[in-house]
Write an enzyme that holds these catalytic residues in place. Sequence first.
Site, short mmCIF file in Angstrom:
data_model
loop_
_atom_site.label_atom_id
_atom_site.label_comp_id
_atom_site.label_asym_id
_atom_site.label_seq_id
_atom_site.Cartn_x
_atom_site.Cartn_y
_atom_site.Cartn_z
N ARG A 1 -3.33 -9.82 5.58
CA ARG A 1 -3.78 -9.88 4.18
C ARG A 1 -2.65 -9.40 3.27
NH1 ARG A 1 -6.28 -6.40 0.54
NH2 ARG A 1 -7.86 -7.33 -0.82
N LYS B 1 0.82 -1.21 0.00
CA LYS B 1 0.00 0.00 0.00
C LYS B 1 0.85 1.26 0.00
CE LYS B 1 -4.35 -1.84 1.75
NZ LYS B 1 -5.38 -1.79 2.81
#
Length: 271
Positions: free
Chosen positions: A248, A214
């Site tokens: 995740r 991210k």
Amino acid sequence: MKIGSRDFDLKNNTYIMGILNVTPDSFSDGGKYNRLDDALFHVEEMLSEGMDILDIGGESTRPGHTQISVPEEIDRVAPVIEAVKSRFEVPVSLDTYKGEVAEAGLRAGADLVNDIWGLKYDPAMGQAIRQAGVPCVLMHNRKKAFYGDFTKEVMEDLQQSIGLAKKAGIEEDKIILDPGVGFGKTYGQNLQAIREVDSLHALGYPLLLGASRKSVVGLTLGLPAGERLEGTLAVTVLAVIKGCSLIRVHDVKENARAVKMTRALLGLEGE
């Protein structure tokens, strides 16, 4: 917690949730797994690398993403869920915030619903989850990154999601919380969400952390999405130390190894 046919000890273990984006525009792997054969090959690969749960998403939720219609999202995810469940023994999570998509995905065989809006976007979502009797991930999110006391308000927002889940009749032992790294937060707030993720234990539910590739990693290291593995691994190590139950990730093999090593150093794995 039972997810699909598998029992997960979320109090004492750390599990890997592998990401499968069947989208043309996801920030990291958009377009790579649109074809069913490619998607299934990647699932098999992630399973061999140590994936515990598969998270399938049909709409990119990156900043500035274009929302797609419910029928289009169903057309993307339902056939993949059916194909995965017919070929592999792996619990499947469906990443969606739309009730109709959740219902279709659950009919196709999904075992868990991962809602980036924590039941706040679509009132039908809670009922869909309750009727199917599956667990859910309630993620923290806001339309704008305006906060007074950041950690306190994240907890209050998540308590609202928990309240919606309870109102819908979702059982206590079917709720997982996610601080929502990359959603409704500035760069500094994303770092804080990761650093203080253990504060969410006070709410009494297992925690999932998703920061793989991210922007918080990219901005810290000055790297594009395809070069953020080492930064992601650092977050994963911290997530284990902070007591997260699920992590995740895109890169299963490397993160699974980091989890195992960290747990061994903490004395959580057998010698």
